[in-house]
Scaffold this active site. Sequence first.
Site, PDB file in Angstrom:
ATOM      1  N   HIS A   1      -7.209   2.917   3.775  1.00 17.36           N
ATOM      2  CA  HIS A   1      -6.918   3.647   5.013  1.00 17.36           C
ATOM      3  C   HIS A   1      -8.184   3.883   5.848  1.00 17.36           C
ATOM      4  CE1 HIS A   1      -3.003   4.652   3.213  1.00 17.36           C
ATOM      5  NE2 HIS A   1      -2.637   5.190   4.364  1.00 17.36           N
TER       6      HIS A   1
ATOM      7  N   CYS B   1     -11.062   3.276   0.090  1.00 17.93           N
ATOM      8  CA  CYS B   1      -9.627   3.480   0.326  1.00 17.93           C
ATOM      9  C   CYS B   1      -9.287   2.645   1.548  1.00 17.93           C
ATOM     10  CB  CYS B   1      -9.349   4.959   0.589  1.00 17.93           C
ATOM     11  SG  CYS B   1      -7.684   5.301   1.216  1.00 17.93           S
TER      12      CYS B   1
ATOM     13  N   GLU C   1      -1.970   8.405   8.414  1.00 17.06           N
ATOM     14  CA  GLU C   1      -0.548   8.034   8.403  1.00 17.06           C
ATOM     15  C   GLU C   1       0.157   8.536   9.669  1.00 17.06           C
ATOM     16  OE1 GLU C   1       1.704   6.430   6.034  1.00 17.06           O
ATOM     17  OE2 GLU C   1      -0.223   5.581   5.462  1.00 17.06           O
TER      18      GLU C   1
ATOM     19  N   CYS D   1      -4.366  -1.410  -2.063  1.00 14.51           N
ATOM     20  CA  CYS D   1      -4.544   0.020  -2.277  1.00 14.51           C
ATOM     21  C   CYS D   1      -5.470   0.192  -3.472  1.00 14.51           C
ATOM     22  CB  CYS D   1      -3.168   0.632  -2.560  1.00 14.51           C
ATOM     23  SG  CYS D   1      -3.198   2.366  -3.012  1.00 14.51           S
TER      24      CYS D   1
ATOM     25  N   ASP E   1       0.868  -1.188   0.000  1.00 20.84           N
ATOM     26  CA  ASP E   1       0.000   0.000   0.000  1.00 20.84           C
ATOM     27  C   ASP E   1       0.902   1.234   0.000  1.00 20.84           C
ATOM     28  OD1 ASP E   1      -2.362   1.614   0.188  1.00 20.84           O
ATOM     29  OD2 ASP E   1      -2.055   1.814   2.331  1.00 20.84           O
ATOM     30  N   SER E   2       0.288   2.387  -0.233  1.00 23.22           N
ATOM     31  CA  SER E   2       1.042   3.643  -0.150  1.00 23.22           C
ATOM     32  C   SER E   2       1.463   3.927   1.287  1.00 23.22           C
ATOM     33  CB  SER E   2       0.163   4.787  -0.646  1.00 23.22           C
ATOM     34  OG  SER E   2      -0.967   4.901   0.207  1.00 23.22           O
TER      35      SER E   2
HETATM   36  N1  DGL Z   1      -4.806   3.285   0.797  1.00 21.27           N
HETATM   37  C1  DGL Z   1      -4.897   3.750  -0.538  1.00 21.27           C
HETATM   38  C2  DGL Z   1      -6.172   3.400  -1.236  1.00 21.27           C
HETATM   39  O1  DGL Z   1      -6.771   2.406  -0.902  1.00 21.27           O
HETATM   40  C3  DGL Z   1      -4.259   5.011  -0.970  1.00 21.27           C
HETATM   41  C4  DGL Z   1      -4.303   6.186  -0.130  1.00 21.27           C
HETATM   42  C5  DGL Z   1      -3.393   7.239  -0.652  1.00 21.27           C
HETATM   43  O2  DGL Z   1      -2.170   7.041  -0.605  1.00 21.27           O
HETATM   44  O3  DGL Z   1      -3.901   8.270  -1.150  1.00 21.27           O
HETATM   45  O4  DGL Z   1      -6.589   4.074  -2.135  1.00 21.27           O
END
Ligand code: DGL
Length: 274
Positions: free
Chosen positions: A184, A182, A150, A71, A8-9
């Site tokens: 996150h 997302c 984050e 992600c 993931d990012s």
């Molecule tokens: N967790 C990521 C997603 O599912 C990306 C969040 C990001 O880095 O903008 O899209």
Amino acid sequence: MALIGVFDSGVGGLSILDEALRQLPNHDYLYFADSANAPYGEKPPEWIAQRSLAVCQSLAEAGCQAIVIACNTATAEAIQRIRAELKAIPIIGVEPGIKPAALQSQKGLVGVLATEATLKSDKFNALLATLPGDCRFIKQAGEGLVPLIESGQLHASETAALLAHHLQPMRTAGVDTLVLGCTHYPFLMPLILNQLGSSVLIVDTSEAVVRQLARQLEVHRIPSEASGRRSLCLLSTADGARLHSMAMQLLRSDIAELSIDFKTVGLDQISLCR
Ligand code: DGL
């Protein structure tokens, strides 16, 4: 025993890793957080595609036998290219659960909270176009939420205020279903429930993604191992120790028996974990 890469990012993919540890405990896992470059969701599509491909190539070189792109943003912009380049190993992606949401919404009124890049992507819009027109989607980019997650501010008043701002159009429209598009965002679940109330159905696809991983492991005859000490390696391009402490805070599955290692790495150092 297979080594499964989860990418993931940043820390968002831990929500998928958590589910993988629950459903498929008998594997080794390598979690790669590109936190030095988060958020991906506000970057240009070509940058996201190239970076995501480079990460997956490094995970494959490090010996991962399957990769979960945990992600939505990277999946939307890069999964086709990654599958074309890495033909030998299963690549599992995540995408906003708008289809199950449309089926489950009583009112035919669904909110979708995702990154700007995901909402603008061809892949997301192609998926949207396959759904029957009797369901209306209120789409909202969760700008600014990923950096707060984050930095661990899951319950901060700043996070609650920004989330309330992003959820407002959905509340005004009266959605009965919300898609977390997302990885996150599941970490904001307490705030989301608090703001929307428990009558709104929250659609998060982690469970389905890991079921798909399980199917792919079977199809590719990648074995699991019931005995022996399993390992979890946490790699971050920003701060391995911080990723470790976030993982200890966020993972709900049983990690007591895992041998856990963490490091701060560049892309060329992923194999250091083995
Ligand atoms: N967790 C990521 C997603 O599912 C990306 C969040 C990001 O880095 O903008 O899209």
